[in-house]
Motif scaffolding. Sequence first.
Motif, PDB file in Angstrom:
ATOM      1  N   MET A 148      66.648   9.277  13.319  1.00 54.69           N
ATOM      2  CA  MET A 148      67.943   9.027  12.479  1.00 54.69           C
ATOM      3  C   MET A 148      68.571   7.892  13.371  1.00 54.69           C
ATOM      4  O   MET A 148      69.153   7.070  12.970  1.00 54.69           O
ATOM      5  CB  MET A 148      68.801  10.309  12.801  1.00 54.69           C
ATOM      6  N   PHE A 149      68.962   8.035  14.966  1.00 51.87           N
ATOM      7  CA  PHE A 149      69.440   6.871  15.593  1.00 51.87           C
ATOM      8  C   PHE A 149      68.996   5.717  15.502  1.00 51.87           C
ATOM      9  O   PHE A 149      69.729   4.664  15.060  1.00 51.87           O
ATOM     10  CB  PHE A 149      69.196   7.378  17.222  1.00 51.87           C
ATOM     11  N   LEU A 150      67.544   5.379  15.527  1.00 55.37           N
ATOM     12  CA  LEU A 150      67.042   4.097  15.199  1.00 55.37           C
ATOM     13  C   LEU A 150      67.124   3.597  13.847  1.00 55.37           C
ATOM     14  O   LEU A 150      67.601   2.446  13.700  1.00 55.37           O
ATOM     15  CB  LEU A 150      65.495   4.338  15.435  1.00 55.37           C
ATOM     16  N   ARG A 151      67.273   4.669  12.820  1.00 51.42           N
ATOM     17  CA  ARG A 151      67.363   4.106  11.314  1.00 51.42           C
ATOM     18  C   ARG A 151      68.936   3.588  11.493  1.00 51.42           C
ATOM     19  O   ARG A 151      69.220   2.693  10.651  1.00 51.42           O
ATOM     20  CB  ARG A 151      67.310   5.278  10.483  1.00 51.42           C
ATOM     21  N   THR A 152      69.741   4.229  12.117  1.00 56.36           N
ATOM     22  CA  THR A 152      71.054   4.136  11.848  1.00 56.36           C
ATOM     23  C   THR A 152      71.428   2.570  12.586  1.00 56.36           C
ATOM     24  O   THR A 152      72.443   1.849  12.053  1.00 56.36           O
ATOM     25  CB  THR A 152      71.954   5.106  12.718  1.00 56.36           C
ATOM     26  N   ILE A 153      70.847   2.337  13.394  1.00 57.02           N
ATOM     27  CA  ILE A 153      70.970   1.101  14.175  1.00 57.02           C
ATOM     28  C   ILE A 153      70.216  -0.055  13.658  1.00 57.02           C
ATOM     29  O   ILE A 153      69.979  -1.185  13.998  1.00 57.02           O
ATOM     30  CB  ILE A 153      70.921   1.056  15.706  1.00 57.02           C
ATOM     31  N   GLY A 154      69.402   0.398  12.369  1.00 57.98           N
ATOM     32  CA  GLY A 154      68.383  -0.645  11.958  1.00 57.98           C
ATOM     33  C   GLY A 154      67.441  -1.097  12.718  1.00 57.98           C
ATOM     34  O   GLY A 154      66.927  -2.249  12.420  1.00 57.98           O
ATOM     35  N   VAL A 155      66.609  -0.100  13.511  1.00 60.12           N
ATOM     36  CA  VAL A 155      65.285  -0.573  14.323  1.00 60.12           C
ATOM     37  C   VAL A 155      64.234   0.211  13.464  1.00 60.12           C
ATOM     38  O   VAL A 155      64.295   1.404  13.009  1.00 60.12           O
ATOM     39  CB  VAL A 155      65.523   0.042  15.714  1.00 60.12           C
ATOM     40  N   ASP A 156      63.362  -0.444  13.301  1.00 62.08           N
ATOM     41  CA  ASP A 156      62.138   0.102  12.711  1.00 62.08           C
ATOM     42  C   ASP A 156      61.486   0.666  13.895  1.00 62.08           C
ATOM     43  O   ASP A 156      60.821  -0.034  14.466  1.00 62.08           O
ATOM     44  CB  ASP A 156      61.264  -0.715  11.514  1.00 62.08           C
ATOM     45  N   ASP A 157      61.127   2.153  13.932  1.00 60.39           N
ATOM     46  CA  ASP A 157      60.383   2.585  14.992  1.00 60.39           C
ATOM     47  C   ASP A 157      58.929   2.391  14.888  1.00 60.39           C
ATOM     48  O   ASP A 157      58.082   2.681  15.523  1.00 60.39           O
ATOM     49  CB  ASP A 157      60.812   3.987  14.946  1.00 60.39           C
ATOM     50  N   THR A 158      58.520   1.761  13.583  1.00 62.75           N
ATOM     51  CA  THR A 158      57.086   1.544  13.806  1.00 62.75           C
ATOM     52  C   THR A 158      56.644   0.154  13.946  1.00 62.75           C
ATOM     53  O   THR A 158      55.448  -0.283  14.165  1.00 62.75           O
ATOM     54  CB  THR A 158      56.480   1.631  12.172  1.00 62.75           C
ATOM     55  N   GLU A 159      57.608  -0.612  14.355  1.00 64.51           N
ATOM     56  CA  GLU A 159      57.479  -2.181  15.035  1.00 64.51           C
ATOM     57  C   GLU A 159      56.817  -2.106  16.242  1.00 64.51           C
ATOM     58  O   GLU A 159      56.915  -1.206  17.243  1.00 64.51           O
ATOM     59  CB  GLU A 159      58.784  -2.739  15.121  1.00 64.51           C
ATOM     60  N   LYS A 160      55.796  -2.935  16.358  1.00 62.14           N
ATOM     61  CA  LYS A 160      55.146  -3.254  17.729  1.00 62.14           C
ATOM     62  C   LYS A 160      54.391  -1.768  18.065  1.00 62.14           C
ATOM     63  O   LYS A 160      53.756  -1.667  19.129  1.00 62.14           O
ATOM     64  CB  LYS A 160      56.042  -3.269  19.008  1.00 62.14           C
ATOM     65  N   GLY A 161      53.890  -1.261  16.707  1.00 58.28           N
ATOM     66  CA  GLY A 161      52.929  -0.360  17.003  1.00 58.28           C
ATOM     67  C   GLY A 161      53.223   1.311  17.667  1.00 58.28           C
ATOM     68  O   GLY A 161      52.846   1.900  18.055  1.00 58.28           O
TER      69      GLY A 161
END
Length: 132
Positions: free
Chosen positions: A113-126
């Motif tokens: 949820m935090f990563l989505r909120t700040i606009g970071v895709d948690d699947t980047e860089k594997g």
Amino acid sequence: MPKNSKAPTHGPEYEEFGRNLAVARVALGLSQADIAKSLGMTQSTYAGYETGTRKVPLSVIIQLANYLGKSPDELISGKPSGVQIVKNDFSLSDLEKDVIRKFRTLNNGERAMFLRTIGVDDTEKGESVKMA
């Protein structure tokens, strides 16, 4: 007969591991509860690792080493192992360090949820949200 107030340890190796674990945790400004929650264990289980009264599975040693940015050898012996932990070539402000410490205490859902909120895709860089 009075009960012994201190549980017996599993030996000097476990005690040394526990001391090294505590030093690494304190250096990052984390509580036992912070690490326990992040790794999905109870605080009392984690405390047993630090006191040497609980045997530590190899898989947990690896999780703890990854989480604390140490090699398993360093946690076990307290000495640098020759394994070089890659450091970033930039410095962080105290606020940024606090954000990272707090992030490490979040469970997987809170991290996502935090990563989505700040606009970071948690699947980047594997990478995935779960951080050992």
